[in-house]
Design a protein around this motif. Structure first.
Motif, short mmCIF file in Angstrom:
data_model
loop_
_atom_site.label_atom_id
_atom_site.label_comp_id
_atom_site.label_asym_id
_atom_site.label_seq_id
_atom_site.Cartn_x
_atom_site.Cartn_y
_atom_site.Cartn_z
N UNK A 1 2.84 -4.06 -8.72
CA UNK A 1 2.46 -4.39 -7.36
C UNK A 1 1.42 -3.38 -6.88
N UNK A 2 0.41 -3.91 -6.24
CA UNK A 2 -0.62 -3.09 -5.62
C UNK A 2 -0.52 -3.26 -4.11
N UNK B 1 11.33 1.25 6.57
CA UNK B 1 11.80 0.45 5.45
C UNK B 1 11.43 1.03 4.08
N UNK B 2 10.29 1.69 3.98
CA UNK B 2 9.84 2.22 2.69
C UNK B 2 9.16 3.58 2.89
N UNK C 1 9.84 -2.31 -4.67
CA UNK C 1 9.11 -3.53 -4.35
C UNK C 1 9.76 -4.36 -3.25
N UNK C 2 11.06 -4.54 -3.28
CA UNK C 2 11.70 -5.36 -2.25
C UNK C 2 11.57 -4.72 -0.87
N UNK C 3 11.72 -3.41 -0.78
CA UNK C 3 11.55 -2.72 0.51
C UNK C 3 10.11 -2.87 1.02
N UNK C 4 9.16 -2.82 0.12
CA UNK C 4 7.75 -2.97 0.50
C UNK C 4 7.47 -4.39 0.97
N UNK D 1 6.52 -8.06 5.59
CA UNK D 1 6.97 -9.21 6.40
C UNK D 1 7.17 -8.85 7.87
N UNK D 2 7.66 -7.65 8.14
CA UNK D 2 7.97 -7.28 9.52
C UNK D 2 6.82 -6.57 10.25
#
Length: 65
Positions: free
Chosen positions: A1-2, A19-20, A45-48, A53-54
């Motif tokens: 992921x970039x 979140x990250x 990645x999921x936290x990013x 999204x938010x």
């Protein structure tokens, strides 16, 4: 992921940092996002994705290729 951020869009809400925190920080003077890792490890990645999204300004772009 970039991960790519657009500091011109950032409004300093700080949701990404909450979140990250290993990937995002904020400048002390105005709260604008600072990218700490362009290519973070997979476990983040999921936290990013959630941070992107938010983000109220849509200042975070992700490239999963």
């Amino acid at each position: 992921m970039n991960v790519v951020i657009d500091q011109d869009k950032c409004v300093g809400a700080g949701q990404c940092v909450l979140l990250a925190p290993d990937v995002f920080d904020q400048r002390d003077e105005d709260g604008i996002v600072v990218l700490l890792q362009e290519n973070p490890p997979e476990q983040l990645h999921e936290d990013i994705r959630q941070a992107a999204r938010v983000c109220p300004a849509l200042a975070i772009q992700l490239d999963d290729s």
